[in-house]
Design a protein around this motif. Structure first.
Motif, short mmCIF file in Angstrom:
data_model
loop_
_atom_site.label_atom_id
_atom_site.label_comp_id
_atom_site.label_asym_id
_atom_site.label_seq_id
_atom_site.Cartn_x
_atom_site.Cartn_y
_atom_site.Cartn_z
N GLN A 116 0.83 -1.21 0.00
CA GLN A 116 0.00 0.00 0.00
C GLN A 116 0.86 1.26 0.00
O GLN A 116 0.56 2.25 -0.68
CB GLN A 116 -0.94 0.00 1.20
N THR A 117 1.97 1.20 0.76
CA THR A 117 2.89 2.34 0.79
C THR A 117 3.51 2.56 -0.59
O THR A 117 3.67 3.70 -1.05
CB THR A 117 3.99 2.10 1.83
N VAL A 118 3.84 1.48 -1.27
CA VAL A 118 4.41 1.59 -2.62
C VAL A 118 3.38 2.21 -3.56
O VAL A 118 3.69 3.10 -4.38
CB VAL A 118 4.85 0.21 -3.14
N ALA A 119 2.13 1.74 -3.46
CA ALA A 119 1.08 2.27 -4.34
C ALA A 119 0.87 3.77 -4.10
O ALA A 119 0.71 4.57 -5.04
CB ALA A 119 -0.22 1.51 -4.12
N SER A 120 0.90 4.14 -2.82
CA SER A 120 0.75 5.58 -2.48
C SER A 120 1.92 6.38 -3.02
O SER A 120 1.76 7.49 -3.56
CB SER A 120 0.64 5.74 -0.96
N GLY A 121 3.12 5.83 -2.90
CA GLY A 121 4.31 6.51 -3.40
C GLY A 121 4.28 6.65 -4.91
O GLY A 121 4.71 7.68 -5.46
N GLU A 122 3.81 5.62 -5.58
CA GLU A 122 3.71 5.70 -7.05
C GLU A 122 2.72 6.78 -7.47
O GLU A 122 2.95 7.51 -8.46
CB GLU A 122 3.30 4.33 -7.60
N ALA A 160 12.65 18.86 -6.91
CA ALA A 160 13.19 18.41 -5.63
C ALA A 160 12.19 17.49 -4.94
O ALA A 160 12.55 16.44 -4.36
CB ALA A 160 13.52 19.59 -4.75
N ASP A 161 10.89 17.87 -5.02
CA ASP A 161 9.85 17.02 -4.43
C ASP A 161 9.78 15.66 -5.13
O ASP A 161 9.56 14.62 -4.48
CB ASP A 161 8.49 17.72 -4.53
N LEU A 162 9.99 15.65 -6.46
CA LEU A 162 9.96 14.40 -7.22
C LEU A 162 11.10 13.47 -6.80
O LEU A 162 10.91 12.26 -6.65
CB LEU A 162 10.02 14.69 -8.71
N GLN A 163 12.29 14.08 -6.60
CA GLN A 163 13.43 13.27 -6.17
C GLN A 163 13.16 12.63 -4.81
O GLN A 163 13.43 11.46 -4.59
CB GLN A 163 14.68 14.16 -6.10
N SER A 164 12.58 13.45 -3.91
CA SER A 164 12.26 12.92 -2.57
C SER A 164 11.21 11.82 -2.66
O SER A 164 11.31 10.79 -1.98
CB SER A 164 11.77 14.06 -1.68
N LEU A 169 9.72 6.01 -2.61
CA LEU A 169 9.15 4.88 -3.35
C LEU A 169 10.13 3.71 -3.39
O LEU A 169 9.73 2.54 -3.22
CB LEU A 169 8.78 5.32 -4.76
N SER A 170 11.41 4.01 -3.61
CA SER A 170 12.43 2.95 -3.63
C SER A 170 12.49 2.23 -2.28
O SER A 170 12.60 1.01 -2.20
CB SER A 170 13.80 3.53 -3.99
N GLN A 171 12.46 3.01 -1.21
CA GLN A 171 12.49 2.42 0.13
C GLN A 171 11.25 1.56 0.37
O GLN A 171 11.33 0.47 0.97
CB GLN A 171 12.58 3.52 1.18
N ALA A 172 10.09 2.06 -0.10
CA ALA A 172 8.86 1.30 0.07
C ALA A 172 8.92 -0.03 -0.69
O ALA A 172 8.48 -1.08 -0.20
CB ALA A 172 7.67 2.13 -0.38
N ARG A 173 9.46 0.01 -1.90
CA ARG A 173 9.59 -1.22 -2.69
C ARG A 173 10.56 -2.20 -2.01
O ARG A 173 10.33 -3.42 -2.02
CB ARG A 173 10.06 -0.88 -4.10
N PHE A 174 11.65 -1.68 -1.46
CA PHE A 174 12.60 -2.53 -0.74
C PHE A 174 11.93 -3.16 0.48
O PHE A 174 12.16 -4.33 0.81
CB PHE A 174 13.81 -1.70 -0.33
#
Length: 381
Positions: A116-122, A160-164, A169-174
């Motif tokens: 769910q966190t990944v979906a929200s991040g995407e 900058a917001d996109l990079q963050s 998202l990478s952390q959520a996928r991990f």
């Protein structure tokens, strides 16, 4: 005077005739001095044996697996390799299953939340990406320098917001990957615990089953025995007769009681003696195996009969001259001196050359007996 002489001569003649008659009568009744012996093979050797399966697998109680819950086979049942024989249940492992199932449920929930966190991040990344595109379009359409400068500043903030957002998202996928690895690890532990909680012991080979309920409570009694359908005979032989057995030798096996018979061959002979159960018994015994078709019950007692081709002689029949041995054959009323070779085996004199079965020899020769002499003999067989 002449008449008196005639009477004396007649008397002397009568005495002579009577003496000759008495001598002839005595000679006719005289017992023969020598005995004849017919050469023959040794009597068959008979040994004790028992029927046993060619292969036997014993399955004992294994308390490390838990308690026996079920024995899914019965006496006399024919099974194949892989057939379940004993089923165990481990209560401790059963309790651990519940705890481990909770661990799996928690890991699964963590994985679901991570997804769910990944979906929200995407979604956040997509929103910011759309904002950047919109800002870039506005910058391209702006005519006033001040407006362009403000839009460029806005673009830098959005980037900058996109990079963050991408980092999150990478952390959520991990985190999702780690969560599913935790789920799999928990399932592996569960599988292992399930095997410990409910274990089946299976047959290692084909055969016939024998079940002993006493084995459920005693580790010294096999719970289940699987015996091969093929049978063999296990016999014993003492050190005195060991030399008479040879691998490949044909024997006759008969059951005690109903006297069923079958032919077999000696498969193997142990090179080590059976441990003596009686300290006073100094005679060594050895086990040997007879193979063949024996459709009989296990542990049935048998008699193993071995024909012997050894020719035996009485010691007194053998004469010696130097380093040679000979006997007197008895042929058609005459004796013939015959050289022989012998070997002492187990306290018996065995012929190795010079004679054959059914030859007749003089059993009690002496120095007065001559080669070629005609004699009368008495049979002593």
């Amino acid at each position: 005077m002449k008449k008196k002489k005639k009477i004396i001569i007649a008397s002397i003649a009568g005495l002579v005739i009577a003496g000759v008659g008495i001598f002839a009568l005595r000679s006719g009744n005289q017992e023969p001095q020598y005995s004849a012996y017919t050469v023959k093979t040794a009597d068959p050797l008979q040994l004790k044996g028992k029927v046993e399966p060619i292969q036997k697998q014993l399955y004992f109680l294994d308390s490390t697996k838990g308690v026996i819950q079920n024995i899914p086979v019965t006496n006399g049942q024919e099974v194949t390799a892989g057939t379940p024989l004993i089923e165990y249940q481990n209560d401790t492992a059963q309790n651990e299953l519940v705890t481990q199932q909770h661990a799996i449920n928690k890991s699964t929930l963590d994985a679901s939340q991570a997804e769910q966190t990944v979906a929200s991040g995407e979604r956040q990344v997509q929103t910011i990406t759309n904002q950047i595109t919109d800002t870039q379009n506005k910058i391209a359409a702006a005519q006033v320098p001040e407006e362009k400068a403000a839009l460029n500043e806005q673009l830098r903030q959005q980037q900058a917001d996109l990079q963050s957002a991408n980092d999150q998202l990478s952390q959520a996928r991990f985190a999702v990957q780690g969560a599913y690895e935790d789920v799999q690890a928990a399932k592996d532990v569960l599988t292992n615990q399930q095997q410990q909680a409910s274990t089946s012991v299976v047959a290692e080979s084909d055969g016939i089953v024998s079940v002993d309920e006493k084995g459920k409570a005693s580790p010294e009694v096999p719970v289940v025995t699987v015996s091969s359908k093929g049978k063999q005979i296990k016999g014993t032989v003492t050190e005195y007769d060991l030399d008479k057995l040879v691998p490949g030798q044909t024997v006759e096996v008969s059951t005690i009681g109903d006297n069923k018979q079958a032919e077999g061959k000696i498969k193997s002979i142990s090179s080590s003696a059976i441990p003596a159960s009686n300290d006073n018994n100094n005679v060594a015994s050895y086990e040997f195996i007879v193979e063949g078709e024996f459709p009989w019950a296990d542990d049935l007692s048998t008699v193993i009969t071995l024909k012997q081709d050894q020719l035996l002689l009485p010691d007194a029949a053998v004469m010696k001259k130097g380093d040679k041995q000979y006997v007197y054959k008895y042929i058609s009323g005459k004796v013939k001196q015959t050289e022989i070779q012998t070997q002492d085996i187990g306290g018996r004199k065995v012929v190795t050359a010079g004679l054959k079965a059914k030859d007749k020899i003089i059993e009690n020769p002496d120095s007065a007996l001559k080669d070629g002499e005609t004699i009368q003999v008495s049979a002593n067989d």
